[in-house]
Scaffold this motif. Structure first.
Motif, short mmCIF file in Angstrom:
data_model
loop_
_atom_site.label_atom_id
_atom_site.label_comp_id
_atom_site.label_asym_id
_atom_site.label_seq_id
_atom_site.Cartn_x
_atom_site.Cartn_y
_atom_site.Cartn_z
N GLU A 135 -29.76 10.75 10.23
CA GLU A 135 -29.31 9.93 9.13
C GLU A 135 -29.89 8.53 9.27
O GLU A 135 -29.75 7.88 10.32
CB GLU A 135 -27.77 9.84 9.10
CG GLU A 135 -27.07 11.17 8.87
CD GLU A 135 -27.24 11.68 7.45
OE1 GLU A 135 -27.34 10.84 6.53
OE2 GLU A 135 -27.27 12.91 7.27
N GLY A 136 -30.55 8.05 8.21
CA GLY A 136 -31.04 6.69 8.18
C GLY A 136 -32.33 6.50 8.96
O GLY A 136 -32.86 7.42 9.58
N ASP A 139 -33.39 0.81 13.21
CA ASP A 139 -32.40 0.54 14.24
C ASP A 139 -31.05 1.18 13.96
O ASP A 139 -30.24 1.37 14.88
CB ASP A 139 -32.20 -0.97 14.41
CG ASP A 139 -33.45 -1.67 14.94
OD1 ASP A 139 -34.29 -0.97 15.56
OD2 ASP A 139 -33.58 -2.88 14.73
N THR A 140 -30.78 1.50 12.70
CA THR A 140 -29.47 2.09 12.35
C THR A 140 -29.53 3.62 12.30
O THR A 140 -28.54 4.24 11.95
CB THR A 140 -28.98 1.56 10.99
OG1 THR A 140 -29.93 1.93 9.97
CG2 THR A 140 -28.84 0.04 11.04
N GLN A 141 -30.68 4.18 12.62
CA GLN A 141 -30.81 5.64 12.56
C GLN A 141 -29.86 6.31 13.55
O GLN A 141 -29.73 5.88 14.69
CB GLN A 141 -32.24 6.05 12.86
CG GLN A 141 -32.50 7.54 12.65
CD GLN A 141 -33.97 7.88 12.80
OE1 GLN A 141 -34.50 7.94 13.89
NE2 GLN A 141 -34.63 8.11 11.66
N GLN A 142 -29.20 7.37 13.09
CA GLN A 142 -28.31 8.15 13.94
C GLN A 142 -28.80 9.58 14.02
O GLN A 142 -29.24 10.16 13.02
CB GLN A 142 -26.88 8.12 13.40
CG GLN A 142 -26.21 6.75 13.49
CD GLN A 142 -24.78 6.82 12.99
OE1 GLN A 142 -24.54 6.90 11.79
NE2 GLN A 142 -23.83 6.78 13.91
#
Length: 302
Positions: A135-136, A139-142
């Motif tokens: 998801e995403g 730096d905010t990728q999970q």
């Protein structure tokens, strides 16, 4: 009251890919079924038929095949990570992706006592599985990775009981302190991290623990056995947050041979395929992180 578009996604399901490594005279084979699913800015495709933001499912298929060579297919988890992150990082309209993979095992044919270098037979054991959600971006990728297996058929001829259960006027089942216990296990385990993991060693070790615990735990119920299996996995692998298990109770009923004057001392059984009890459980660390979409559409697990 208005009508709106709800959650949606699309992809290419069950792409059968066989990757053969021919780098040495002793070849290696990896045989998988991979399904992809994307979600994101696709409202116009549903509402007005505008496909401008839609990456064709055929393109997803072609990418999956090409990545089997470009990125390699030595471990389904690493291959799935490469594939899932590619769609999110390189397709602007894609907010999240999910890749689910099944791997079918082959074993080498033995000729004159020696394993053949390039001939195999399909092994009728468990199917290895993996599911990767991304998801995403940036730096905010999970990222969530779930390894697993299905169709692991286990049977023990003793060391299993089922007694002391609740009874009411409709209860006919008799307690037993010695029974056959059999199941076809589905299991999935969620990793807390996807970096620097030896996927092959982890799979082999976890599968071995599940089989060993089924064998050595004196079972008072299939529920207890599942918990002990999960507990042992979490104790051995600190990088696993939780494990989910689903186990149909493949009932073996003692067959009545008395009409023929034959004694049956727990030796001859009728193996019933349905109906069956279905036992499911999650074993987890009490501080386990949010599972997010890790289990999304992961069939057969609670």
């Amino acid at each position: 009251m208005s009508i709106v578009l709800g959650p949606n996604r699309y992809g290419k399901a069950e792409n059968r890919i066989v990757r053969i490594y021919r780098d040495t005279p002793r070849h290696e084979i990896h045989d998988i079924s991979v399904s992809t699913a994307l979600h994101g800015d696709f409202a116009d495709a549903h509402l007005v038929g505008d496909q401008l933001q839609v990456l064709p499912t055929d393109t997803q298929k072609q990418t999956a095949y090409s990545f089997a060579k470009e990125k390699g297919l030595l471990s389904i988890e690493s291959y799935g990570l490469d594939l899932a992150t590619h769609f999110v990082d390189h397709i602007d309209s894609v907010a999240g992706s999910r890749v689910e993979i099944e791997e079918f095992a082959w074993e080498r044919v033995v000729v004159d006592g020696t394993e053949h270098d390039h001939t195999w037979v399909r092994r009728g054991q468990e199917v290895r599985t993996a599911a990767i959600s991304v998801e995403g971006t940036g730096d905010t990728q999970q990222i969530w990775v779930v390894g697993g297996l299905k169709d692991l058929i286990l049977l023990k001829s003793t060391g299993s009981e089922f007694a002391g259960f609740m009874q009411d006027p409709y209860t006919l089942l008799q307690p037993t302190n010695d029974r056959v216990m059999a199941t076809s296990l589905t299991a999935g385990w969620r990793f807390t991290d996807h970096t620097d993991v030896d996927w092959e060693a982890a799979y082999a070790g976890i599968a071995a623990i599940l089989k060993t615990q089924f064998a050595v735990v004196h079972s008072l119920a299939l529920q207890q056995t599942l918990y002990k299996m999960g507990e042992a996995v979490l104790e051995a692998y600190p990088n696993i947050a939780e494990i989910r298990l689903s186990a149909p109770n493949k009932h073996h009923f003692l067959y009545d041979l008395s009409p023929f004057g034959v004694e049956n001392n727990n030796e001859v059984y009728h193996a019933a395929d349905r109906p069956y009890g279905l036992i499911q459980a999650t074993v987890m660390h009490d501080d386990a992180s949010d599972a997010g979409p890790a289990w999304d559409s992961y069939t057969g697990l609670v």
